[in-house]
Design an enzyme around this catalytic site. Structure first.
Site, PDB file in Angstrom:
ATOM      1  N   ARG A  46       0.824  -1.213   0.000  1.00 45.55           N
ATOM      2  CA  ARG A  46       0.000   0.000   0.000  1.00 45.55           C
ATOM      3  C   ARG A  46       0.857   1.262   0.000  1.00 45.55           C
ATOM      4  O   ARG A  46       0.366   2.356  -0.284  1.00 45.55           O
ATOM      5  CB  ARG A  46      -0.950  -0.025   1.205  1.00 45.55           C
ATOM      6  CG  ARG A  46      -1.949   1.119   1.243  1.00 45.55           C
ATOM      7  CD  ARG A  46      -3.126   0.831   2.173  1.00 45.55           C
ATOM      8  NE  ARG A  46      -2.723   0.156   3.390  1.00 45.55           N
ATOM      9  CZ  ARG A  46      -2.282   0.786   4.488  1.00 45.55           C
ATOM     10  NH1 ARG A  46      -2.164   2.099   4.494  1.00 45.55           N
ATOM     11  NH2 ARG A  46      -1.959   0.092   5.559  1.00 45.55           N
ATOM     12  N   TYR A 103     -16.286  18.507 -15.145  1.00 46.43           N
ATOM     13  CA  TYR A 103     -16.573  17.074 -15.193  1.00 46.43           C
ATOM     14  C   TYR A 103     -17.841  16.736 -14.420  1.00 46.43           C
ATOM     15  O   TYR A 103     -18.095  17.264 -13.337  1.00 46.43           O
ATOM     16  CB  TYR A 103     -15.368  16.305 -14.641  1.00 46.43           C
ATOM     17  CG  TYR A 103     -15.533  14.810 -14.594  1.00 46.43           C
ATOM     18  CD1 TYR A 103     -16.014  14.102 -15.680  1.00 46.43           C
ATOM     19  CD2 TYR A 103     -15.204  14.109 -13.435  1.00 46.43           C
ATOM     20  CE1 TYR A 103     -16.154  12.728 -15.629  1.00 46.43           C
ATOM     21  CE2 TYR A 103     -15.345  12.732 -13.378  1.00 46.43           C
ATOM     22  CZ  TYR A 103     -15.823  12.051 -14.474  1.00 46.43           C
ATOM     23  OH  TYR A 103     -15.971  10.694 -14.417  1.00 46.43           O
TER      24      TYR A 103
END
Length: 376
Positions: A46, A103
């Site tokens: 991660r 967007y």
């Protein structure tokens, strides 16, 4: 390396080593050998991955060629990248300025920010209208060219005004790509994009990224990625890096095709609101020609047909363009944006993403589909 073509095919590659591939394959690892203290470039899946590193280095070389201070952080989607910038830089009580014509998912971002106690101000992209809202804001978010309306704003002017007011500046560079526009060189603090679209260009993966030059801001974005777990898969990162090698070929072909299509549509009586920044008659052309690089005005052409039914007939008649969302792919796509409900556009509004087909074939197909739709 000075040419874009040379740069993209070499971007992010390791130094040549005997009997090793030019582009190493994806590294699939949740953990790494880690004796002693937890130091080193790779400790846990991660936190970091060699495949991400190669891609991030490559994108940084395209966003800011020759700069040794640019840092890029990859994400599993464009929205992951957008969220990382906003949520790592803004706190409760701050104000941000967003475009009101950007967007389609930005209203979802606004809803989340306001739930966290952030004031959200909006203004249109055209005319640099966001300047009027930036006083007292923590961050200005720019999207140019805007999606789907294709308005353009002056990044340098807005960045100077925002910095004078004490605000950070982030630019969504998705439609332009780093070959068409370099926001960091125009004064922006962050260049953000969805790699799902033209950057990778094949419609087969989701990806996003953030590039910036300030190490503390980059660290904050990276920490947000780690904390939220918004990490890209190694296969997606590898595919993205592989796809970069053809970016200049795809972007140049798509820009030329988009302009050819826009020119062919200018005299169609059923079309209104035709937009493409490459058209000399487009209201954004003069600014786009100064700000965008190499005549690369993007692959999107937008226009409106008389109504929803007319638009649907047109889309159904197309043979060389898929009725699909997103843009920037090698295969042309078109859609009626009103079906999503998040854009302030007419019911017959079409966003056409131009691919790399032969321009003559594509234009002929579109004109034939328009004739069929008009005669139905």
């Amino acid at each position: 390396m000075t040419g874009d073509g040379t740069r993209v095919v070499r971007a992010g590659l390791p130094e040549p080593a005997a009997y090793e591939p030019a582009l190493p394959g994806p590294v699939f690892a949740a953990h790494y050998h880690l004796p002693g203290d937890a130091v080193g470039p790779y400790t846990y899946g991660r936190d970091g991955n060699p495949t991400w590193t190669g891609l991030e280095r490559a994108i940084g070389e395209l966003e800011a060629p020759g700069a040794d201070d640019v840092q890029t952080v990859a994400f599993p989607s464009g929205m992951g990248a957008i969220s990382a910038v906003l949520l790592s830089q803004v706190r409760s009580g701050d104000a941000v300025v967003l475009p009101d014509d950007g967007y389609q998912a930005l209203p979802l971002v606004r809803e989340r920010l306001e739930a966290y106690g952030v004031e959200v101000r909006t203004a249109p992209t055209a005319g640099d209208a966001q300047i009027e809202r930036v006083r007292g804001a923590k961050l200005l978010w720019i999207e140019t060219p805007s999606n789907p309306g294709l308005d353009v704003c002056d990044i340098r002017r807005l960045a100077d005004a925002a910095h004078a007011a004490g605000a950070l500046v982030a630019v969504d560079n998705t439609l332009a790509t780093p070959l068409g526009q370099r926001p960091l060189g125009l004064g922006a603090d962050f260049s953000v994009a969805s790699g799902t679209k033209a950057l990778t260009g094949h419609g087969d993966l989701l990806l996003g990224y953030v590039s910036c030059r300030d190490p503390e801001r980059a660290a904050a974005v990276r920490l947000w990625r780690k904390t939220a777990g918004a990490v890209p898969g190694p296969m997606e990162a590898w595919l993205a890096h592989r796809s970069l090698a053809t970016l200049h070929l795809r972007v140049d072909r798509q820009a030329a095709n988009a302009l050819a299509l826009a020119e062919a549509l200018r005299d169609r009586p059923e079309i209104t609101g035709l937009r493409h920044p490459g058209l000399p008659s487009d209201p954004a052309h003069a600014l786009a020609a100064r700000q965008m690089r190499g005549g690369r005005f993007g692959c999107v052409v937008s226009f409106a047909l008389p109504d929803r039914a007319h638009a649907e007939r047109f889309l159904a008649a197309l043979r060389l363009a898929d009725d699909a969302t997103s843009f920037g792919g090698v295969r042309s796509t078109a859609e009626r944006r009103g079906r999503w409900g998040g854009d302030a556009v007419p019911e017959g509004f079409i966003r056409f993403s131009v691919g790399v087909e032969d321009a003559e074939d594509l234009v002929a197909d579109v004109l034939r589909a328009l004739d069929e739709a008009a005669g139905a």
